[in-house]
Design a protein around this motif. Structure first.
Motif, PDB file in Angstrom:
ATOM      1  N   ASP A 111      -1.383  16.576 -22.545  1.00  0.00           N
ATOM      2  CA  ASP A 111      -2.454  16.298 -21.114  1.00  0.00           C
ATOM      3  C   ASP A 111      -2.264  14.190 -21.055  1.00  0.00           C
ATOM      4  O   ASP A 111      -1.681  13.921 -19.613  1.00  0.00           O
ATOM      5  CB  ASP A 111      -3.549  15.777 -21.153  1.00  0.00           C
ATOM      6  CG  ASP A 111      -4.405  17.435 -21.832  1.00  0.00           C
ATOM      7  OD1 ASP A 111      -3.159  17.728 -20.911  1.00  0.00           O
ATOM      8  OD2 ASP A 111      -5.040  17.265 -22.087  1.00  0.00           O
ATOM      9  N   GLN A 112      -1.142  13.620 -22.056  1.00  0.00           N
ATOM     10  CA  GLN A 112      -0.781  12.343 -21.914  1.00  0.00           C
ATOM     11  C   GLN A 112       0.446  12.167 -21.202  1.00  0.00           C
ATOM     12  O   GLN A 112       0.740  11.349 -20.556  1.00  0.00           O
ATOM     13  CB  GLN A 112      -0.790  11.287 -23.354  1.00  0.00           C
ATOM     14  CG  GLN A 112      -1.892  10.956 -23.967  1.00  0.00           C
ATOM     15  CD  GLN A 112      -1.933  10.559 -25.111  1.00  0.00           C
ATOM     16  OE1 GLN A 112      -0.794  10.985 -25.454  1.00  0.00           O
ATOM     17  NE2 GLN A 112      -3.058  10.020 -25.215  1.00  0.00           N
ATOM     18  N   THR A 114       1.671  14.676 -18.669  1.00  0.00           N
ATOM     19  CA  THR A 114       1.270  15.190 -18.484  1.00  0.00           C
ATOM     20  C   THR A 114       0.895  13.344 -16.894  1.00  0.00           C
ATOM     21  O   THR A 114       0.933  13.058 -15.797  1.00  0.00           O
ATOM     22  CB  THR A 114       0.577  16.486 -17.856  1.00  0.00           C
ATOM     23  OG1 THR A 114       0.663  17.355 -18.588  1.00  0.00           O
ATOM     24  CG2 THR A 114       0.363  16.721 -16.417  1.00  0.00           C
ATOM     25  N   GLN A 115      -0.024  13.389 -17.226  1.00  0.00           N
ATOM     26  CA  GLN A 115      -0.119  11.880 -17.111  1.00  0.00           C
ATOM     27  C   GLN A 115       0.596  11.042 -16.584  1.00  0.00           C
ATOM     28  O   GLN A 115       0.150  10.364 -15.747  1.00  0.00           O
ATOM     29  CB  GLN A 115      -1.541  11.784 -17.819  1.00  0.00           C
ATOM     30  CG  GLN A 115      -2.695  10.214 -16.522  1.00  0.00           C
ATOM     31  CD  GLN A 115      -3.673   9.537 -17.601  1.00  0.00           C
ATOM     32  OE1 GLN A 115      -3.751  10.333 -18.619  1.00  0.00           O
ATOM     33  NE2 GLN A 115      -4.307   9.020 -16.761  1.00  0.00           N
ATOM     34  N   CYS A 116       1.726  10.902 -17.704  1.00  0.00           N
ATOM     35  CA  CYS A 116       2.698   9.612 -17.590  1.00  0.00           C
ATOM     36  C   CYS A 116       3.942  10.232 -16.160  1.00  0.00           C
ATOM     37  O   CYS A 116       3.978   8.860 -15.677  1.00  0.00           O
ATOM     38  CB  CYS A 116       3.156   9.568 -18.772  1.00  0.00           C
ATOM     39  SG  CYS A 116       4.364   7.788 -18.686  1.00  0.00           S
ATOM     40  N   GLN A 118       3.532  11.441 -13.738  1.00  0.00           N
ATOM     41  CA  GLN A 118       1.948  11.532 -12.109  1.00  0.00           C
ATOM     42  C   GLN A 118       2.395  10.579 -12.279  1.00  0.00           C
ATOM     43  O   GLN A 118       2.483   9.948 -10.827  1.00  0.00           O
ATOM     44  CB  GLN A 118       1.256  12.805 -12.286  1.00  0.00           C
ATOM     45  CG  GLN A 118       1.162  14.130 -12.620  1.00  0.00           C
ATOM     46  CD  GLN A 118       0.029  15.029 -12.475  1.00  0.00           C
ATOM     47  OE1 GLN A 118      -1.523  14.067 -12.879  1.00  0.00           O
ATOM     48  NE2 GLN A 118      -0.143  16.452 -12.999  1.00  0.00           N
ATOM     49  N   THR A 119       1.923   9.472 -13.087  1.00  0.00           N
ATOM     50  CA  THR A 119       1.613   7.662 -12.680  1.00  0.00           C
ATOM     51  C   THR A 119       3.379   7.105 -12.249  1.00  0.00           C
ATOM     52  O   THR A 119       3.010   6.592 -11.717  1.00  0.00           O
ATOM     53  CB  THR A 119       1.258   7.818 -13.038  1.00  0.00           C
ATOM     54  OG1 THR A 119       1.390   7.596 -14.820  1.00  0.00           O
ATOM     55  CG2 THR A 119      -0.418   8.543 -13.484  1.00  0.00           C
TER      56      THR A 119
END
Length: 140
Positions: A111-112, A114-116, A118-119
């Motif tokens: 999850d970390q 994926t979030q990185c 995307q941002t």
């Protein structure tokens, strides 16, 4: 009965009379001529020797069906002598719970990452999360 010698005697079997002579038809019948015989019907053409594609296909299908029936009868005969066959199916789910636990263990790192991604537009900035996910997957 003894055979007679070559000389014939008057006591031999009587001879047959000559057959009667054939009489000529009456003159009225001679004037009438019989119609010419009709042409004989032509003989039918012999059947084709090849038979075509369908005859070969049907022959193969009939042969296959006969083979299937023969094997079925043989199988039933063996079953009648040896008894019916029994098969046992065992379902083993070995290792399935362990595989399900591994993604749950590394879910936080996934999850970390994926979030990185995307941002951040720079993939080099997320290298720390990539390394953390690989370490988690290797330890599992």
């Amino acid at each position: 009965m003894p055979r007679a010698s070559g000389a014939r005697t008057s006591a031999s079997a009587p001879r047959r009379a000559a057959p009667p002579a054939v009489q000529a038809p009456p003159p009225a019948a001679a004037a009438y001529q019989a119609p010419a015989p009709a042409m004989a019907a032509p003989t039918p053409a012999p059947a084709a020797a090849g038979g075509g594609m369908m005859s070969g296909l049907m022959g193969s299908m009939a042969s296959g069906m006969a083979t299937g029936v023969g094997m079925s009868v043989a199988s039933r005969a063996v079953d009648s002598i040896m008894g019916p066959r029994q098969t046992e199916v065992v379902h083993r789910h070995e290792g399935a719970p362990a595989q399900a636990a591994a993604p749950a263990r590394c879910q936080l790192q996934q999850d970390q990452l994926t979030q990185c991604t995307q941002t951040t537009s720079d993939s080099a900035g997320c290298q720390f999360y990539v390394d953390a996910l690989k370490a988690c997957q290797q330890s599992a």
